[in-house]
Design an enzyme around this catalytic site. Sequence first.
Site, PDB file in Angstrom:
ATOM      1  N   GLU A 118      22.732  59.882  12.502  1.00 16.13           N
ATOM      2  CA  GLU A 118      22.433  60.366  13.846  1.00 16.13           C
ATOM      3  C   GLU A 118      22.628  59.008  14.874  1.00 16.13           C
ATOM      4  O   GLU A 118      22.492  57.867  13.946  1.00 16.13           O
ATOM      5  CB  GLU A 118      20.770  60.740  14.100  1.00 16.13           C
ATOM      6  CG  GLU A 118      20.503  60.968  12.878  1.00 16.13           C
ATOM      7  CD  GLU A 118      19.025  61.126  12.759  1.00 16.13           C
ATOM      8  OE1 GLU A 118      18.151  61.194  13.798  1.00 16.13           O
ATOM      9  OE2 GLU A 118      18.384  61.423  11.586  1.00 16.13           O
ATOM     10  N   LYS A 120      21.437  55.922  16.944  1.00 13.62           N
ATOM     11  CA  LYS A 120      20.492  54.913  16.976  1.00 13.62           C
ATOM     12  C   LYS A 120      19.981  55.042  18.583  1.00 13.62           C
ATOM     13  O   LYS A 120      20.557  54.116  19.134  1.00 13.62           O
ATOM     14  CB  LYS A 120      20.512  53.777  16.289  1.00 13.62           C
ATOM     15  CG  LYS A 120      19.150  52.844  16.276  1.00 13.62           C
ATOM     16  CD  LYS A 120      19.520  51.601  15.416  1.00 13.62           C
ATOM     17  CE  LYS A 120      18.353  50.711  15.210  1.00 13.62           C
ATOM     18  NZ  LYS A 120      17.838  50.209  16.539  1.00 13.62           N
ATOM     19  N   ASP A 122      18.319  54.067  21.674  1.00 10.97           N
ATOM     20  CA  ASP A 122      17.706  52.409  22.210  1.00 10.97           C
ATOM     21  C   ASP A 122      16.658  52.866  22.994  1.00 10.97           C
ATOM     22  O   ASP A 122      16.801  52.663  24.514  1.00 10.97           O
ATOM     23  CB  ASP A 122      18.849  51.830  22.685  1.00 10.97           C
ATOM     24  CG  ASP A 122      18.475  50.274  22.624  1.00 10.97           C
ATOM     25  OD1 ASP A 122      17.401  49.972  21.951  1.00 10.97           O
ATOM     26  OD2 ASP A 122      19.433  49.411  23.223  1.00 10.97           O
ATOM     27  N   TYR A 230      13.346  62.222  15.343  1.00 13.98           N
ATOM     28  CA  TYR A 230      14.249  61.694  14.367  1.00 13.98           C
ATOM     29  C   TYR A 230      13.513  61.720  12.877  1.00 13.98           C
ATOM     30  O   TYR A 230      13.964  61.425  11.889  1.00 13.98           O
ATOM     31  CB  TYR A 230      14.878  60.514  14.813  1.00 13.98           C
ATOM     32  CG  TYR A 230      13.988  59.465  15.035  1.00 13.98           C
ATOM     33  CD1 TYR A 230      13.252  58.664  14.121  1.00 13.98           C
ATOM     34  CD2 TYR A 230      13.898  58.687  16.071  1.00 13.98           C
ATOM     35  CE1 TYR A 230      12.519  57.749  14.276  1.00 13.98           C
ATOM     36  CE2 TYR A 230      13.164  57.520  16.336  1.00 13.98           C
ATOM     37  CZ  TYR A 230      12.269  56.946  15.394  1.00 13.98           C
ATOM     38  OH  TYR A 230      11.396  55.844  15.694  1.00 13.98           O
ATOM     39  N   CYS A 413      31.803  39.523  58.244  1.00 18.86           N
ATOM     40  CA  CYS A 413      32.396  40.133  57.294  1.00 18.86           C
ATOM     41  C   CYS A 413      33.834  39.115  56.647  1.00 18.86           C
ATOM     42  O   CYS A 413      34.665  38.939  57.594  1.00 18.86           O
ATOM     43  CB  CYS A 413      33.080  41.567  57.689  1.00 18.86           C
ATOM     44  SG  CYS A 413      34.423  42.300  56.790  1.00 18.86           S
ATOM     45  N   CYS A 437      37.849  47.193  60.615  1.00 13.90           N
ATOM     46  CA  CYS A 437      37.737  46.448  59.320  1.00 13.90           C
ATOM     47  C   CYS A 437      38.725  46.939  58.404  1.00 13.90           C
ATOM     48  O   CYS A 437      38.751  48.254  57.892  1.00 13.90           O
ATOM     49  CB  CYS A 437      36.225  46.478  58.934  1.00 13.90           C
ATOM     50  SG  CYS A 437      36.156  45.586  57.238  1.00 13.90           S
TER      51      CYS A 437
HETATM   52  N1  LIG Z   1      15.901  40.225  22.890  1.00  9.22           N
HETATM   53  C1  LIG Z   1      14.886  40.087  22.399  1.00  9.22           C
HETATM   54  O1  LIG Z   1      14.244  39.043  22.826  1.00  9.22           O
HETATM   55  C2  LIG Z   1      14.271  40.922  21.058  1.00  9.22           C
HETATM   56  C3  LIG Z   1      13.079  40.694  20.770  1.00  9.22           C
HETATM   57  C4  LIG Z   1      12.794  41.540  19.463  1.00  9.22           C
HETATM   58  C5  LIG Z   1      13.559  42.449  19.149  1.00  9.22           C
HETATM   59  N2  LIG Z   1      14.774  42.593  19.676  1.00  9.22           N
HETATM   60  C6  LIG Z   1      15.766  43.784  19.313  1.00  9.22           C
HETATM   61  O2  LIG Z   1      15.088  44.722  18.648  1.00  9.22           O
HETATM   62  C7  LIG Z   1      15.738  45.122  17.456  1.00  9.22           C
HETATM   63  C8  LIG Z   1      15.052  45.001  16.361  1.00  9.22           C
HETATM   64  O3  LIG Z   1      13.889  45.964  16.659  1.00  9.22           O
HETATM   65  P1  LIG Z   1      13.276  46.857  15.415  1.00  9.22           P
HETATM   66  O4  LIG Z   1      12.565  46.057  14.621  1.00  9.22           O
HETATM   67  O5  LIG Z   1      12.439  47.899  16.287  1.00  9.22           O
HETATM   68  O6  LIG Z   1      14.142  47.683  14.876  1.00  9.22           O
HETATM   69  P2  LIG Z   1      15.567  48.649  15.155  1.00  9.22           P
HETATM   70  O7  LIG Z   1      15.119  49.010  16.802  1.00  9.22           O
HETATM   71  O8  LIG Z   1      16.529  47.713  15.167  1.00  9.22           O
HETATM   72  O9  LIG Z   1      15.135  49.656  14.322  1.00  9.22           O
HETATM   73  C9  LIG Z   1      14.104  50.626  13.911  1.00  9.22           C
HETATM   74  C10 LIG Z   1      13.882  51.571  15.121  1.00  9.22           C
HETATM   75  O10 LIG Z   1      15.030  52.477  15.279  1.00  9.22           O
HETATM   76  C11 LIG Z   1      14.602  53.156  16.151  1.00  9.22           C
HETATM   77  N3  LIG Z   1      15.376  54.645  15.944  1.00  9.22           N
HETATM   78  C12 LIG Z   1      16.325  54.951  16.951  1.00  9.22           C
HETATM   79  N4  LIG Z   1      16.877  56.128  16.326  1.00  9.22           N
HETATM   80  C13 LIG Z   1      16.457  56.498  15.149  1.00  9.22           C
HETATM   81  C14 LIG Z   1      16.822  57.402  14.493  1.00  9.22           C
HETATM   82  N5  LIG Z   1      17.815  58.579  14.491  1.00  9.22           N
HETATM   83  N6  LIG Z   1      16.130  57.165  12.952  1.00  9.22           N
HETATM   84  C15 LIG Z   1      15.358  56.303  12.791  1.00  9.22           C
HETATM   85  N7  LIG Z   1      14.898  55.409  13.685  1.00  9.22           N
HETATM   86  C16 LIG Z   1      15.551  55.494  14.821  1.00  9.22           C
HETATM   87  C17 LIG Z   1      13.161  53.435  15.884  1.00  9.22           C
HETATM   88  O11 LIG Z   1      12.487  53.416  16.891  1.00  9.22           O
HETATM   89  C18 LIG Z   1      12.927  52.520  14.917  1.00  9.22           C
HETATM   90  O12 LIG Z   1      11.631  52.145  15.350  1.00  9.22           O
HETATM   91  C19 LIG Z   1      16.908  44.274  17.450  1.00  9.22           C
HETATM   92  O13 LIG Z   1      17.986  45.014  17.996  1.00  9.22           O
HETATM   93  C20 LIG Z   1      16.505  43.231  18.238  1.00  9.22           C
HETATM   94  O14 LIG Z   1      17.804  42.627  18.709  1.00  9.22           O
HETATM   95  C21 LIG Z   1      15.007  41.884  20.512  1.00  9.22           C
HETATM   96 ZN   LIG Z   2      34.671  43.886  58.126  1.00  8.40          ZN
END
Ligand SMILES: NC(=O)c1ccc[n+]([C@@H]2O[C@H](COP(=O)([O-])OP(=O)(O)OC[C@H]3O[C@@H](n4cnc5c(N)ncnc54)[C@H](O)[C@@H]3O)[C@@H](O)[C@H]2O)c1
Ligand SMILES: [Zn+2]
Length: 682
Positions: A118, A120, A122, A230, A413, A437
């Site tokens: 499936e 993932k 976000d 999910y 402009c 314009c």
């Molecule tokens: N930019 C930042 O500062 C920062 C900080 C922390 C975490 N992150 C990001 O968060 C991610 C890590 O977070 P994480 O530990 O939550 O792991 P993750 O988000 O990579 O994976 C786990 C999550 O996937 C989700 N998910 C979505 N579809 C799903 C499906 N079909 N089946 C099962 N789960 C599904 C669920 O919410 C689950 O909790 C990484 O991508 C990381 O880069 C970024």
């Molecule tokens: Zn203009």
Amino acid sequence: MTHPDPTIQDEAKRLRAELDDANHRYYVLDEPRLTDADYDRKLRRLQEIEAEHPELVTPDSPTQRVGAAPADGFPEIEHAVPMLSLDNAFDEEELAAFVKRVADRLEVDGESLAFCCEPKLDGAAVSLVYEHGALVAGVTRGDGRTGEGITSNLKTLKSIPLKLRGREWPDLLEVRGEVTMRHADFEAMNDKAREEGGKVFANPRNAAAGSLRQLDPRITDKRPLEFSAYQAARIEPDAGDASHSALMARLREFGFRTSAELQVVHGAEGVIEYCRTLGEKRDSLGYDIDGVVIKVDDLRLQRELGFVARAPRWAIAFKFPAQEQTTRLNDVEFQVGRTGAITPVARLEPVSVAGVTVSNATLHNADEIDRLGVMIGDTVAIRRAGDVIPQVVRVQEEYRPDDARQIVFPERCPVCDSQIERLEDEAVARCSGGLYCAAQRKEALKHFASRRALDIEGLGEKLIDQLVELDWIQTPADLFALEAERLATLPRMGEKSSQNLVAALEKAKATTLPRFIFALGIREVGEATAANLARHFGTLEALMEAGRDALEKVEDVGPIVAAHVHTFFQQPHNRETIQALIDAGLRWEETEVEAGPTPLEGQTWVLTGTMESMTRDEGKARLQALGAKVAGSVSKKTACLVAGEAAGSKLTRAEQLGVEVIDESTFLERLEAWEKGDAQNG
Ligand SMILES: NC(=O)c1ccc[n+]([C@@H]2O[C@H](COP(=O)([O-])OP(=O)(O)OC[C@H]3O[C@@H](n4cnc5c(N)ncnc54)[C@H](O)[C@@H]3O)[C@@H](O)[C@H]2O)c1
Ligand SMILES: [Zn+2]
């Protein structure tokens, strides 16, 4: 055991601090500072160090935990089954390795092993608990063991059933899924926030998580959130489903949305193929996914595989390339849009974002530049998702060079040098050049020639584009200087069509004042307003000299429209264009408009149903030009209905009211007679 040297120890310590801080910003504040790619890189590095030096692993290391502790303000709720993270695979090799690992451990043949794949999604993970079919609790993932109780907020989501559908509910059901926001909804919400000074989110994930954790459920209710299930974490009593995919089908029967992309495949080949196909579809889905989740479909095998510290062994997340990247902002240019809107566009050091090279990103408007605090030379995070224009979402101020420059919003402009106007309550600044314009010229000419404006037959969009590109047309007045011979030299223009066009232009010269005003394309001056202005001022000269106060006295003209009209006629270019049009022979009967009382003075008309020959606005404008009031509902006895087929029910009521009802052809006949000045026909 090797002894880690102090620099490695330091690095591990530094990475832990950085990752802890990033987690707090990401999970608690919903305002990440690192891109996910940077975060993932740091986490991987820490995992590497810890794998090599297990004695360095601390129980509170970010590699051992998921998420972040619940924030204040919500009750803490312990998860009966922990909400874990997922292991990642970043390429096809790692996917194949996962399938092999699972198959080896189960001692089965990898090729025939079934996996449920499936997208993932976000967004933000939540868990929903149903007792005897009724929703009793909704909880965030938190740190995986304890989450925040956000039941009232989750109840505002239409895609979360408050009561399960059907009759055969388990005593207890715990459903897990992701709360997300679609691109279009996210953009609209951010646009509104930019206009109103509200909170602008970097991406739909942060927006979903932030919206869910509002202390006031009424705010959550206004956010366009969707829940997609999910996983079923608990079902009591167990219904004995054999597979994850069968469980998902059951959840659909209970009233949950599950992914339309869900599919069962076999072996590494099937998994890789699925990931490739979904990757190609990613940009057209309309919502953010950051990869594919691949699960061993057989629930018995899932139980056999079990868990490691922070993730199940029976699943893996295949990660797509990140939609956010950092790059350098080299310059800012200002583009002029169709309505003259000035958009600051960031010129970037080209960078590949989720498979596409991006070298421009929008900065929206002057307020957005202030909000981001961005300067030329800065390192910026940009985001590209689906077919939405790439945007600058964040500045990494720590990398600001000494020679960074302020972004100066132009006052004139960049294309035509007209004054740029920005009304107090508007976020967008616009070029006031209008027809003059060049950037606005094509669209303006299309409007000028359109049926409800000067109605120039044969002057289509493609031809207008050509004429502007060849620079044959500077202002609409130049249209009337076009000669058939010259036109015939254009591709796809025969002698006959050239002559027809010249004839159509000649015919269009005889117009009406309302049509002429409408054709000028002044902002927010539609047909009805143009008619009101013509009727009020009687002559073009009087309208052109009118101040804002005088303009505001016109029916339906408020301060904003008055300002647009005033500014338009103050521009010397526009005055020149108008003079050139008159010199070219454009004319209208002024006396007719000037003379009162107009044929329909004192009458109220109601338009109802659909008309074939004109739009409702058009009908309204024509009636108003004749002095009638056009009301939205049947109230006065003098009302007359223009009836289309759709108006059946209203007709009888109108007849009961004692008003005359006429059909469209009668309406047209009378309208034309009145417009010719024959009031007797009414
Ligand atoms: N930019 C930042 O500062 C920062 C900080 C922390 C975490 N992150 C990001 O968060 C991610 C890590 O977070 P994480 O530990 O939550 O792991 P993750 O988000 O990579 O994976 C786990 C999550 O996937 C989700 N998910 C979505 N579809 C799903 C499906 N079909 N089946 C099962 N789960 C599904 C669920 O919410 C689950 O909790 C990484 O991508 C990381 O880069 C970024
Ligand atoms: Zn203009």
